[in-house]
Design a protein around this motif. Structure first.
Motif, PDB file in Angstrom:
ATOM      1  N   VAL A 196       0.841  -1.198   0.000  1.00 25.16           N
ATOM      2  CA  VAL A 196       0.000   0.000   0.000  1.00 25.16           C
ATOM      3  C   VAL A 196       0.876   1.247   0.000  1.00 25.16           C
ATOM      4  O   VAL A 196       1.582   1.519   0.976  1.00 25.16           O
ATOM      5  N   ARG A 197       0.831   2.014  -1.092  1.00 25.69           N
ATOM      6  CA  ARG A 197       1.548   3.292  -1.160  1.00 25.69           C
ATOM      7  C   ARG A 197       0.677   4.367  -0.527  1.00 25.69           C
ATOM      8  O   ARG A 197      -0.526   4.455  -0.803  1.00 25.69           O
ATOM      9  N   VAL A 198       1.300   5.190   0.310  1.00 26.68           N
ATOM     10  CA  VAL A 198       0.529   6.190   1.062  1.00 26.68           C
ATOM     11  C   VAL A 198       1.239   7.533   1.071  1.00 26.68           C
ATOM     12  O   VAL A 198       2.443   7.628   0.844  1.00 26.68           O
ATOM     13  N   VAL A 199       0.460   8.588   1.360  1.00 34.39           N
ATOM     14  CA  VAL A 199       1.001   9.903   1.706  1.00 34.39           C
ATOM     15  C   VAL A 199       0.357  10.293   3.026  1.00 34.39           C
ATOM     16  O   VAL A 199      -0.772   9.885   3.334  1.00 34.39           O
ATOM     17  N   TYR A 200       1.073  11.065   3.821  1.00 30.32           N
ATOM     18  CA  TYR A 200       0.599  11.446   5.155  1.00 30.32           C
ATOM     19  C   TYR A 200      -0.031  12.822   5.087  1.00 30.32           C
ATOM     20  O   TYR A 200       0.601  13.797   4.687  1.00 30.32           O
ATOM     21  N   GLU A 201      -1.302  12.894   5.474  1.00 33.91           N
ATOM     22  CA  GLU A 201      -2.041  14.156   5.412  1.00 33.91           C
ATOM     23  C   GLU A 201      -2.134  14.841   6.756  1.00 33.91           C
ATOM     24  O   GLU A 201      -2.741  15.898   6.878  1.00 33.91           O
ATOM     25  N   GLY A 202      -1.586  14.227   7.783  1.00 33.80           N
ATOM     26  CA  GLY A 202      -1.611  14.849   9.100  1.00 33.80           C
ATOM     27  C   GLY A 202      -2.509  14.116  10.061  1.00 33.80           C
ATOM     28  O   GLY A 202      -3.565  13.596   9.679  1.00 33.80           O
ATOM     29  N   ALA A 203      -2.117  14.089  11.328  1.00 30.36           N
ATOM     30  CA  ALA A 203      -2.867  13.338  12.333  1.00 30.36           C
ATOM     31  C   ALA A 203      -4.253  13.905  12.570  1.00 30.36           C
ATOM     32  O   ALA A 203      -5.153  13.202  13.007  1.00 30.36           O
ATOM     33  N   ASP A 204      -4.446  15.196  12.315  1.00 28.44           N
ATOM     34  CA  ASP A 204      -5.738  15.825  12.586  1.00 28.44           C
ATOM     35  C   ASP A 204      -6.671  15.803  11.379  1.00 28.44           C
ATOM     36  O   ASP A 204      -7.787  16.282  11.449  1.00 28.44           O
ATOM     37  N   ALA A 205      -6.192  15.267  10.236  1.00 28.99           N
ATOM     38  CA  ALA A 205      -6.995  15.314   9.016  1.00 28.99           C
ATOM     39  C   ALA A 205      -8.300  14.554   9.164  1.00 28.99           C
ATOM     40  O   ALA A 205      -9.353  15.007   8.740  1.00 28.99           O
ATOM     41  N   ARG A 206      -8.244  13.384   9.809  1.00 30.50           N
ATOM     42  CA  ARG A 206      -9.447  12.561   9.941  1.00 30.50           C
ATOM     43  C   ARG A 206     -10.461  13.209  10.880  1.00 30.50           C
ATOM     44  O   ARG A 206     -11.655  13.197  10.646  1.00 30.50           O
ATOM     45  N   ARG A 207      -9.957  13.827  11.975  1.00 30.66           N
ATOM     46  CA  ARG A 207     -10.874  14.413  12.951  1.00 30.66           C
ATOM     47  C   ARG A 207     -11.545  15.669  12.414  1.00 30.66           C
ATOM     48  O   ARG A 207     -12.704  15.934  12.666  1.00 30.66           O
ATOM     49  N   SER A 208     -10.788  16.470  11.659  1.00 30.53           N
ATOM     50  CA  SER A 208     -11.348  17.726  11.175  1.00 30.53           C
ATOM     51  C   SER A 208     -12.175  17.559   9.915  1.00 30.53           C
ATOM     52  O   SER A 208     -12.957  18.411   9.560  1.00 30.53           O
ATOM     53  N   GLY A 209     -11.973  16.423   9.232  1.00 34.50           N
ATOM     54  CA  GLY A 209     -12.674  16.206   7.971  1.00 34.50           C
ATOM     55  C   GLY A 209     -11.998  16.917   6.822  1.00 34.50           C
ATOM     56  O   GLY A 209     -12.483  16.885   5.704  1.00 34.50           O
ATOM     57  N   GLU A 210     -10.878  17.583   7.072  1.00 35.16           N
ATOM     58  CA  GLU A 210     -10.143  18.277   6.022  1.00 35.16           C
ATOM     59  C   GLU A 210      -8.676  17.888   6.110  1.00 35.16           C
ATOM     60  O   GLU A 210      -8.179  17.419   7.128  1.00 35.16           O
ATOM     61  N   VAL A 283      -6.077   7.355  10.393  1.00 36.52           N
ATOM     62  CA  VAL A 283      -4.807   7.783  10.994  1.00 36.52           C
ATOM     63  C   VAL A 283      -4.103   8.832  10.133  1.00 36.52           C
ATOM     64  O   VAL A 283      -2.910   9.071  10.288  1.00 36.52           O
ATOM     65  N   GLY A 284      -4.860   9.490   9.234  1.00 36.56           N
ATOM     66  CA  GLY A 284      -4.307  10.586   8.461  1.00 36.56           C
ATOM     67  C   GLY A 284      -3.505  10.200   7.240  1.00 36.56           C
ATOM     68  O   GLY A 284      -2.799  11.034   6.662  1.00 36.56           O
ATOM     69  N   LEU A 285      -3.619   8.956   6.794  1.00 31.00           N
ATOM     70  CA  LEU A 285      -2.920   8.505   5.593  1.00 31.00           C
ATOM     71  C   LEU A 285      -3.888   8.461   4.415  1.00 31.00           C
ATOM     72  O   LEU A 285      -5.055   8.100   4.577  1.00 31.00           O
ATOM     73  N   LYS A 286      -3.394   8.806   3.240  1.00 31.61           N
ATOM     74  CA  LYS A 286      -4.173   8.680   2.014  1.00 31.61           C
ATOM     75  C   LYS A 286      -3.516   7.607   1.152  1.00 31.61           C
ATOM     76  O   LYS A 286      -2.313   7.666   0.863  1.00 31.61           O
ATOM     77  N   VAL A 287      -4.304   6.619   0.754  1.00 26.68           N
ATOM     78  CA  VAL A 287      -3.799   5.545  -0.098  1.00 26.68           C
ATOM     79  C   VAL A 287      -3.736   6.031  -1.534  1.00 26.68           C
ATOM     80  O   VAL A 287      -4.730   6.504  -2.083  1.00 26.68           O
ATOM     81  N   VAL A 288      -2.564   5.921  -2.153  1.00 23.56           N
ATOM     82  CA  VAL A 288      -2.404   6.317  -3.559  1.00 23.56           C
ATOM     83  C   VAL A 288      -2.100   5.121  -4.451  1.00 23.56           C
ATOM     84  O   VAL A 288      -1.971   5.269  -5.668  1.00 23.56           O
ATOM     85  N   GLY A 289      -2.000   3.948  -3.872  1.00 26.50           N
ATOM     86  CA  GLY A 289      -1.783   2.735  -4.645  1.00 26.50           C
ATOM     87  C   GLY A 289      -1.947   1.518  -3.758  1.00 26.50           C
ATOM     88  O   GLY A 289      -1.447   1.494  -2.627  1.00 26.50           O
ATOM     89  N   LEU A 290      -2.693   0.508  -4.248  1.00 22.23           N
ATOM     90  CA  LEU A 290      -2.938  -0.682  -3.439  1.00 22.23           C
ATOM     91  C   LEU A 290      -2.880  -1.912  -4.330  1.00 22.23           C
ATOM     92  O   LEU A 290      -3.554  -1.981  -5.358  1.00 22.23           O
ATOM     93  N   LYS A 291      -2.067  -2.888  -3.924  1.00 18.03           N
ATOM     94  CA  LYS A 291      -1.875  -4.108  -4.705  1.00 18.03           C
ATOM     95  C   LYS A 291      -1.906  -5.323  -3.790  1.00 18.03           C
ATOM     96  O   LYS A 291      -1.158  -5.391  -2.812  1.00 18.03           O
ATOM     97  N   ARG A 292      -2.780  -6.290  -4.099  1.00 20.26           N
ATOM     98  CA  ARG A 292      -2.795  -7.537  -3.331  1.00 20.26           C
ATOM     99  C   ARG A 292      -1.814  -8.511  -3.975  1.00 20.26           C
ATOM    100  O   ARG A 292      -1.891  -8.778  -5.175  1.00 20.26           O
ATOM    101  N   ILE A 293      -0.911  -9.054  -3.154  1.00 21.28           N
ATOM    102  CA  ILE A 293       0.146  -9.908  -3.706  1.00 21.28           C
ATOM    103  C   ILE A 293       0.065 -11.355  -3.220  1.00 21.28           C
ATOM    104  O   ILE A 293       0.782 -12.217  -3.758  1.00 21.28           O
ATOM    105  N   ARG A 294      -0.804 -11.629  -2.247  1.00 22.71           N
ATOM    106  CA  ARG A 294      -0.878 -12.999  -1.735  1.00 22.71           C
ATOM    107  C   ARG A 294      -2.228 -13.246  -1.081  1.00 22.71           C
ATOM    108  O   ARG A 294      -2.778 -12.364  -0.418  1.00 22.71           O
ATOM    109  N   ILE A 295      -2.748 -14.473  -1.256  1.00 20.60           N
ATOM    110  CA  ILE A 295      -3.915 -14.957  -0.530  1.00 20.60           C
ATOM    111  C   ILE A 295      -3.547 -16.330   0.001  1.00 20.60           C
ATOM    112  O   ILE A 295      -3.358 -17.274  -0.770  1.00 20.60           O
ATOM    113  N   GLY A 296      -3.427 -16.452   1.319  1.00 20.05           N
ATOM    114  CA  GLY A 296      -2.983 -17.719   1.895  1.00 20.05           C
ATOM    115  C   GLY A 296      -1.614 -18.106   1.378  1.00 20.05           C
ATOM    116  O   GLY A 296      -0.659 -17.332   1.450  1.00 20.05           O
TER     117      GLY A 296
END
Length: 317
Positions: A196-210, A283-296
């Motif tokens: 999962v590739r992420v960028v950090y938008e700040g710890a308060d981003a989720r609480r403030s909605g912005e 937790v203030g992270l925005k996902v910019v890329g997600l890849k599933r590489i394994r199941i079991g």
């Protein structure tokens, strides 16, 4: 008295009309059926449950398959041919004709490297389903299963788990209800691994909605983009591992670690809708890329994007 009728060869594809099937008194005299697989079940002595659910609990087949087998006259309860919708207890002896096993052996499971822009299930909002990619041209040349594509393999083929339209990676499609139950059943414990590739938008981003700071105004050299690991608080990483809730329900513990400064590795044993993206948002992270590489025990490996292969007989989740 007429001699018992031999077992009829019933097509594993087309369900026979009820009028063609012999009455229960005659069908009960068929060739011996084989016992259904025995497994632990939560059914207590004296309690009853529908037969199709009981067969699924025993790991013999899915509920849909059970209904099909019952309609074919392949399922017996205490020696008598089962009827649709009947209830059974833990003391009832359930047997299944070998014809059902032969039908089940023909069912296939397909591993697809889903590209972005395809939905896992039915077509929606103008987007094609991932199953549309299953054709002879897109079968991986390195498929060593020994199986080749045929149109009947698309009948009843369904995804065993979701992968969002904007996510890529390993998607399982199967005709086999046992596989589906193993991967997405209520008691499934098969884990799934994601990068999962992420960028950090700040710890308060989720609480403030912005966003704590508009991403377009962040310098590309800022560690928020180039080294998320350096600026993301360890306490929030621990919350990703355990302590979050979705839809009012606490999440099971997850394995979450840094794969590199911009990418997290998630290992989950559950699959709520858009779970990883929603966990990250909290937790203030925005996902910019997600890849599933394994199941079991099955990995994506070198399977190219948009191509697929069969699950081999010696492979297991």
């Amino acid at each position: 008295m007429a001699a018992p009728r031999p077992a009829a060869r019933t097509s594993p594809v087309a369900r026979p009309p009820a009028a063609v099937r012999p009455p229960p008194a005659q069908r009960s005299a068929r060739a011996p059926a084989k016992p259904a697989a025995v497994a632990a079940s939560a059914l207590s002595p004296g309690d009853s449950t529908r037969l199709n659910k009981r067969l699924a609990e025993l790991g013999v087949c899915s509920r849909r398959e059970a209904d099909d087998w019952i309609a074919h006259g392949w399922v017996y309860v205490n020696g008598a041919v089962a009827e649709m919708g009947m209830r059974v207890t833990a003391q009832d002896k359930i047997t299944v004709e070998r014809a059902a096993q032969r039908q089940q052996d023909k069912q296939v499971t397909i591993l697809l490297h889903k590209p972005m822009g395809y939905v896992s299930g039915q077509a929606e909002d103008g987007h094609e389903p991932a199953a549309a990619l299953i054709n002879p041209r897109s079968q991986w040349r390195e498929d060593h299963s020994g199986l080749r594509f045929s149109p009947p393999q698309l009948r009843g083929l369904a995804p065993a788990g979701r992968l969002d339209i904007d996510s890529v990676g390993l998607l399982v499609l199967t005709q086999d209800g046992r596989v589906a139950r193993q991967l997405i059943g209520e008691d499934s414990s098969v884990d799934k691994e994601y990068l999962v590739r992420v960028v950090y938008e700040g710890a308060d981003a989720r609480r403030s909605g912005e966003r704590a700071e508009p991403l377009q105004e962040i310098d590309e050299r800022d560690p928020v983009r180039t080294n998320v690991q350096a600026v993301f608080p360890q306490a929030l990483l621990e919350r990703l591992r355990h302590g979050l809730s979705l839809d009012g329900q606490p999440l099971k513990p997850a394995k979450v670690d840094w794969q590199n400064p911009e990418q997290l590795r998630f290992v989950l044993t559950e699959g709520k809708k858009r779970q990883i993206r929603r966990m990250c948002e909290q937790v203030g992270l925005k996902v910019v890329g997600l890849k599933r590489i394994r199941i079991g025990r099955i990995t994506l490996g070198a399977l190219p994007v948009g191509q697929w292969r069969f699950l081999s007989a010696n492979e297991h989740f």
